[in-house]
Motif scaffolding. Structure first.
Motif, PDB file in Angstrom:
ATOM      1  N   GLY A 117      95.352   5.220 -70.498  1.00 29.10           N
ATOM      2  CA  GLY A 117      94.846   5.581 -71.812  1.00 29.10           C
ATOM      3  C   GLY A 117      95.811   5.524 -72.976  1.00 29.10           C
ATOM      4  N   THR A 120      95.742   0.390 -75.194  1.00 30.76           N
ATOM      5  CA  THR A 120      94.493  -0.332 -74.976  1.00 30.76           C
ATOM      6  C   THR A 120      94.731  -1.837 -74.894  1.00 30.76           C
ATOM      7  OG1 THR A 120      94.060  -0.157 -77.329  1.00 30.76           O
ATOM      8  CG2 THR A 120      92.983   1.441 -75.903  1.00 30.76           C
ATOM      9  N   ASP A 121      95.262  -2.444 -75.952  1.00 31.37           N
ATOM     10  CA  ASP A 121      95.550  -3.879 -75.919  1.00 31.37           C
ATOM     11  C   ASP A 121      96.944  -4.051 -75.307  1.00 31.37           C
ATOM     12  OD1 ASP A 121      93.344  -5.387 -77.512  1.00 31.37           O
ATOM     13  OD2 ASP A 121      93.792  -3.660 -78.770  1.00 31.37           O
ATOM     14  N   MET A 152      95.136  -4.725 -61.119  1.00 28.92           N
ATOM     15  CA  MET A 152      93.685  -4.526 -61.089  1.00 28.92           C
ATOM     16  C   MET A 152      93.029  -5.717 -61.781  1.00 28.92           C
ATOM     17  SD  MET A 152      91.317  -2.607 -59.941  1.00 28.92           S
ATOM     18  CE  MET A 152      91.902  -0.970 -59.549  1.00 28.92           C
ATOM     19  N   ASN A 153      92.048  -6.316 -61.092  1.00 28.55           N
ATOM     20  CA  ASN A 153      91.462  -7.546 -61.613  1.00 28.55           C
ATOM     21  C   ASN A 153      90.026  -7.676 -61.094  1.00 28.55           C
ATOM     22  OD1 ASN A 153      91.195 -10.095 -62.822  1.00 28.55           O
ATOM     23  ND2 ASN A 153      93.238 -10.730 -62.199  1.00 28.55           N
ATOM     24  N   ASP A 200      95.435  -2.199 -67.938  1.00 22.85           N
ATOM     25  CA  ASP A 200      95.529  -1.739 -69.320  1.00 22.85           C
ATOM     26  C   ASP A 200      94.884  -0.356 -69.427  1.00 22.85           C
ATOM     27  OD1 ASP A 200      92.588  -1.990 -70.513  1.00 22.85           O
ATOM     28  OD2 ASP A 200      92.932  -3.732 -69.237  1.00 22.85           O
ATOM     29  N   PHE A 202      92.751   0.830 -71.404  1.00 13.34           N
ATOM     30  CA  PHE A 202      91.318   0.854 -71.716  1.00 13.34           C
ATOM     31  C   PHE A 202      90.546   0.927 -70.395  1.00 13.34           C
ATOM     32  CE2 PHE A 202      87.226  -1.172 -72.703  1.00 13.34           C
ATOM     33  CZ  PHE A 202      86.857  -0.467 -73.842  1.00 13.34           C
ATOM     34  N   THR A 203      90.824  -0.035 -69.528  1.00 10.93           N
ATOM     35  CA  THR A 203      90.185  -0.060 -68.215  1.00 10.93           C
ATOM     36  C   THR A 203      90.521   1.221 -67.432  1.00 10.93           C
ATOM     37  OG1 THR A 203      90.485  -2.451 -68.216  1.00 10.93           O
ATOM     38  CG2 THR A 203      89.953  -1.438 -66.111  1.00 10.93           C
ATOM     39  N   ASN A 205      91.450   4.221 -68.372  1.00 11.35           N
ATOM     40  CA  ASN A 205      90.859   5.449 -68.876  1.00 11.35           C
ATOM     41  C   ASN A 205      89.387   5.556 -68.478  1.00 11.35           C
ATOM     42  OD1 ASN A 205      89.300   6.924 -71.199  1.00 11.35           O
ATOM     43  ND2 ASN A 205      91.404   7.672 -71.304  1.00 11.35           N
ATOM     44  N   ILE A 206      88.667   4.443 -68.613  1.00  8.27           N
ATOM     45  CA  ILE A 206      87.241   4.438 -68.270  1.00  8.27           C
ATOM     46  C   ILE A 206      87.069   4.667 -66.767  1.00  8.27           C
ATOM     47  CG2 ILE A 206      85.184   2.952 -68.163  1.00  8.27           C
ATOM     48  CD1 ILE A 206      86.166   1.736 -70.865  1.00  8.27           C
ATOM     49  N   LEU A 207      87.897   3.999 -65.988  1.00  5.48           N
ATOM     50  CA  LEU A 207      87.849   4.131 -64.530  1.00  5.48           C
ATOM     51  C   LEU A 207      88.150   5.568 -64.093  1.00  5.48           C
ATOM     52  CD1 LEU A 207      87.403   1.966 -62.364  1.00  5.48           C
ATOM     53  CD2 LEU A 207      89.866   1.675 -62.218  1.00  5.48           C
ATOM     54  N   LYS A 209      87.949   8.426 -65.820  1.00  6.35           N
ATOM     55  CA  LYS A 209      86.915   9.397 -66.215  1.00  6.35           C
ATOM     56  C   LYS A 209      85.654   9.229 -65.369  1.00  6.35           C
ATOM     57  CE  LYS A 209      88.464  10.127 -70.967  1.00  6.35           C
ATOM     58  NZ  LYS A 209      88.409   9.532 -72.319  1.00  6.35           N
ATOM     59  N   PHE A 210      85.392   7.993 -64.998  1.00  3.03           N
ATOM     60  CA  PHE A 210      84.247   7.709 -64.138  1.00  3.03           C
ATOM     61  C   PHE A 210      84.484   8.339 -62.755  1.00  3.03           C
ATOM     62  CE2 PHE A 210      81.966   4.363 -61.491  1.00  3.03           C
ATOM     63  CZ  PHE A 210      80.709   4.857 -61.760  1.00  3.03           C
TER      64      PHE A 210
ATOM     65  N   ILE B 154      87.184   4.648 -74.734  1.00  5.32           N
ATOM     66  CA  ILE B 154      88.062   5.668 -74.162  1.00  5.32           C
ATOM     67  C   ILE B 154      87.974   6.988 -74.929  1.00  5.32           C
ATOM     68  CG2 ILE B 154      89.626   3.899 -73.297  1.00  5.32           C
ATOM     69  CD1 ILE B 154      91.570   4.681 -75.543  1.00  5.32           C
ATOM     70  N   GLY B 186      83.848   6.996 -69.569  1.00  7.16           N
ATOM     71  CA  GLY B 186      83.596   6.748 -68.149  1.00  7.16           C
ATOM     72  C   GLY B 186      82.688   7.782 -67.508  1.00  7.16           C
ATOM     73  N   ARG B 187      82.875   9.032 -67.877  1.00  6.19           N
ATOM     74  CA  ARG B 187      82.074  10.078 -67.236  1.00  6.19           C
ATOM     75  C   ARG B 187      80.611  10.066 -67.685  1.00  6.19           C
ATOM     76  NH1 ARG B 187      84.970  13.090 -71.270  1.00  6.19           N
ATOM     77  NH2 ARG B 187      86.729  13.289 -69.855  1.00  6.19           N
ATOM     78  N   PHE B 202      85.512  -7.673 -67.783  1.00  5.16           N
ATOM     79  CA  PHE B 202      86.672  -7.261 -66.994  1.00  5.16           C
ATOM     80  C   PHE B 202      86.500  -5.788 -66.604  1.00  5.16           C
ATOM     81  CE2 PHE B 202      91.038  -5.686 -66.501  1.00  5.16           C
ATOM     82  CZ  PHE B 202      91.574  -6.639 -65.641  1.00  5.16           C
TER      83      PHE B 202
END
Lengths: 290, 290
Positions: A117, A120-121, A152-153, A200, A202-203, A205-207, A209-210, B154, B186-187, B202
């Motif tokens: 987090g 991001t870029d 991670m890809n 990155d 962005f990915t 953080n989303i992952l 929290k999910f 995010i 994500g949550r 991605f």
């Protein structure tokens, strides 16, 4: 905790003392660092730091900078905390950008996700640094001799992913000190394919929290399952903030007492293994090689 | 299935007939489209299409293009399938890039993730198109009158995320025909905050594969849970491939019989609601407004 470890509480003195008394603790048992300003959770980072020099966030980082503290832990405003850490502690030599790592629990232990987090870029070289810092963390803190590092890809082949990720693959592959095992996919996290997963923020953080939200589903469904607490992010405590000149642990805004306890343990580890020094040496070693 | 629906099997005739016989089915009951070449799962897309004109992937798409088929379903090599679809069917007018959508199960139904792997580096305008195509899908196929559309990010604030995502926020917000509800985290996927979640392929691909792996944990832990099958991706069947001139459903390489059955249902829906026509009209309407 070892009696040599001293916990300093940072915040409004009257509030801290009253909370301690309510819990039957003697306020004299804890040194208190008075901080009578409060940074709100939604406050802008820059204005918070500028306008609230007496907040716990700013004072804590200041005392860390002055080495009156060895590690500083907070579950406050993340953006303001990170900005204060970068501005007041500075980046370690050779670090492009600081990053937030996260331990991700699996059945047999933990793997490490970086970044989750702070960025991001991300340029390819930065992704490589996440791999290096992650590997050092897993080696020093988790005692894994040769941590596996995966990118991670969206597939196993080198040619997969964004432009930046494809280039990062090349860089990671050519980094001799890394045990780079290639690409990982979303499902590999649970399958424990790697010790470190580079991505990155962005990915990541989303992952993260999910993943966190799945714990609540599990918990509701299987309150008595013996493994359920492996997935509880509160048990992990905070997230290490890597790349700054100081030991900093970020807590989740909704941290409970258990989470704070674990953040303290996490912070102690960073100090004990001297993580910053190890990161410095690795990055300087790489610069010397280059 | 309705007796008006005819299932054509595409592949090596001898193999299909022998498989049908082994299952006690009369081979005469199914029209077979002979395809005696096989595209391997790891074969490069372009060479597969060029060198294997008699493969099921190429022949199926060809017959779709010639309107001998209304929908074509395959669990074969995804890259080759998508390339064949784009090359032989062409993009719908106004579509920048085709995209793969995925239904994500939650306790009360489904939400839609788009893109989940066809596009890694996404420009803001493309992210907006994912939102538009996703909203049309949820409206037409799932019968949601005003689908909520959220941008996966995010944090809640407009200023969060990559440069592209920040710009996509502005575009989505200014698109009047969309019920854009802002950023999702994500949550929020599990919390059913939105009907459509817009993201680059991605992030979407990693998230989807990660979610998929949780089903297997759940299943192992709670084999008898009545809700467990809600999380089973096999039950959802395939993923619609949006933006090409033809109804295409992508299956997972590990699809079982149940998954194939559901892919057929999914394909039927696309035809019945005339999804392509609805996407065309929406995009043309937007071009006219602009």
């Amino acid at each position: 905790l070892d009696s040599q470890i001293e916990i300093v509480l940072v915040g409004p003195k009257a509030t801290i003392e009253s909370e301690l008394q309510q819990r039957g603790e003697d306020p004299a048992g804890f040194p208190i660092l008075e901080a009578d300003q409060v940074v709100g959770m939604d406050e802008g980072a820059t204005s918070a730091i500028r306008n609230k020099p007496q907040s716990s966030l700013v004072l804590g980082v200041q005392h860390l900078s002055g080495q009156a503290l060895d590690v500083f832990i907070s579950a406050g405003n993340t953006g303001a905390f990170l900005s204060a850490a970068v501005m007041m502690l500075g980046l370690q030599e050779g670090v492009m950008r600081p990053s937030i790592g996260a331990l991700y629990p699996h059945e047999k232990g933990y793997s490490f996700l970086c970044d989750v987090g702070a960025n991001t870029d991300c340029k390819p070289e930065l992704l490589r640094q996440f791999g290096i810092m992650g590997a050092i963390f897993m080696q020093a803190v988790m005692g894994i001799a040769q941590p596996r590092v995966a990118l991670m890809n969206i597939g196993e082949e080198k040619s997969k992913g964004t432009q930046a990720v494809q280039q990062a693959y090349q860089l990671l592959e050519s980094t001799e000190r890394l045990n780079f095992i290639g690409n990982a996919e979303g499902r590999d996290l649970v399958a424990q394919k790697s010790d470190v997963y580079v991505m990155d923020g962005f990915t990541g953080n989303i992952l993260l929290k999910f993943a966190e939200s799945f714990y609540y589903i599990f918990k509701k469904k299987m309150p008595d399952d013996p493994d359920i607490e492996n997935f509880n992010f509160q048990n992990i405590g905070g997230l290490p903030f890597l790349g700054v000149n100081g030991n900093v642990v970020l807590g989740h805004g909704i941290s409970n007492a258990e989470a704070f306890k674990n953040m303290i343990y996490r912070g102690r580890e960073l100090v004990e293994v001297n993580l910053q020094d190890k990161i410095s040496k690795a990055l300087q070693g790489m610069q010397a090689e280059a």
